[in-house]
Design a protein around this motif. Sequence first.
Motif, mmCIF file in Angstrom:
data_model
loop_
_atom_site.group_PDB
_atom_site.id
_atom_site.type_symbol
_atom_site.label_atom_id
_atom_site.label_comp_id
_atom_site.label_asym_id
_atom_site.label_seq_id
_atom_site.Cartn_x
_atom_site.Cartn_y
_atom_site.Cartn_z
ATOM 1 N N LEU A 22 8.134 0.452 10.200
ATOM 2 C CA LEU A 22 7.366 1.106 9.138
ATOM 3 C C LEU A 22 8.271 1.635 8.034
ATOM 4 N N GLN A 28 5.001 -5.019 8.154
ATOM 5 C CA GLN A 28 4.852 -5.253 9.584
ATOM 6 C C GLN A 28 3.508 -5.928 9.837
ATOM 7 N N CYS A 162 -1.678 7.363 14.072
ATOM 8 C CA CYS A 162 -2.224 6.873 12.803
ATOM 9 C C CYS A 162 -3.608 7.481 12.602
ATOM 10 N N LEU A 190 0.953 7.662 9.976
ATOM 11 C CA LEU A 190 0.523 6.432 9.321
ATOM 12 C C LEU A 190 -0.938 6.610 8.939
ATOM 13 N N PRO A 212 3.458 6.179 5.096
ATOM 14 C CA PRO A 212 3.228 4.776 5.437
ATOM 15 C C PRO A 212 1.739 4.445 5.501
ATOM 16 N N LEU A 214 -1.394 1.407 6.323
ATOM 17 C CA LEU A 214 -1.791 0.224 7.072
ATOM 18 C C LEU A 214 -3.008 -0.402 6.400
ATOM 19 N N ASN A 237 2.957 -0.863 4.307
ATOM 20 C CA ASN A 237 3.939 -0.901 5.390
ATOM 21 C C ASN A 237 3.532 -1.809 6.537
ATOM 22 N N ALA A 238 2.224 -1.953 6.751
ATOM 23 C CA ALA A 238 1.744 -2.736 7.896
ATOM 24 C C ALA A 238 0.391 -3.346 7.573
#
Length: 303
Positions: A22, A28, A162, A190, A212, A214, A237-238
């Motif tokens: 991350l 990711q 998260c 997250l 971060p 997602l 980040n993801a």
Amino acid sequence: MSALFSSGVSDTDKRKALRAGLASGELQRWPGAFSPLVAKLIADVGFEGVYVSGAVLSADLGLPDIGLTTLTEVAARGSQIAHATDLPALIDADTGFGEPMSAARTIAALEDAGLAGCHLEDQVNPKRCGHLDGKDVVPTDTMIKRLRAAVSARRDENFVICARTDARAIEGIDAAIDRARAYADAGADLIFTEALRDLGEFERFRAAVDVPLLANMTEFGKSDLLTADQLRDVGYNAVIYPVTTLRIAMGAVERGLREIASAGTQSGLLDGMQHRSRLYELLRYADYNDFDSDLFTLEGVRS
């Protein structure tokens, strides 16, 4: 020889790898796994992590995604998937299976199960699929209590918590941004914002939230299907592909069953099947055979 019967990487090291990913500046990519075997394939293809979707777990049990699964079911299946590879696995923990004390217990159970992280959402319990209409969210302070309880229960500081907000479709993007900031202040590592519409909304969210992020690239939902390059360029980040493998598999299974029903044989389906040799390669049959032969030889020497 690397581990045969479980992951060769410790739970803590997987959690550290997730956090490092991350923070790496590289997107990711976490496809969803509906079984340990799918997780093995995700690792073999070269993705950075594995995602365990609550919607997929429900569907695999023959249930709709409306909060019917239990913590025990989720932790057990999550553990099987998490230990199938050396990759970190993030799991969907719905609303924490209850209110703050239950959310705290959820974190303990998922840590024990070997997961690298989980996400908790701010929907009213029982929840609904994030891309359906008719869902509702709890007040921000209720979700903050849920998150604080979860953070307080964490024993491994590397376990990633998260926070997911479903407020975009209900209260609008500004409210979702405000919630994300509050959730980060409450200890979320997250942020997962469900059902953003297009690249512009993802960009706006990235510019407004300094933690971060997602992205959820689920098919047939409210979000445009953005590419990994687009999400990387925006600064996410993801990204998860939560139901993709299940949808691919179920589409193929249904077509195959209808072919067998109409043609009376599966012979026309062979080219689309995973070959026995490829399955054995994923399952490392040769390594198990070598392991068993070594034991047999050793036992023979001792006798």
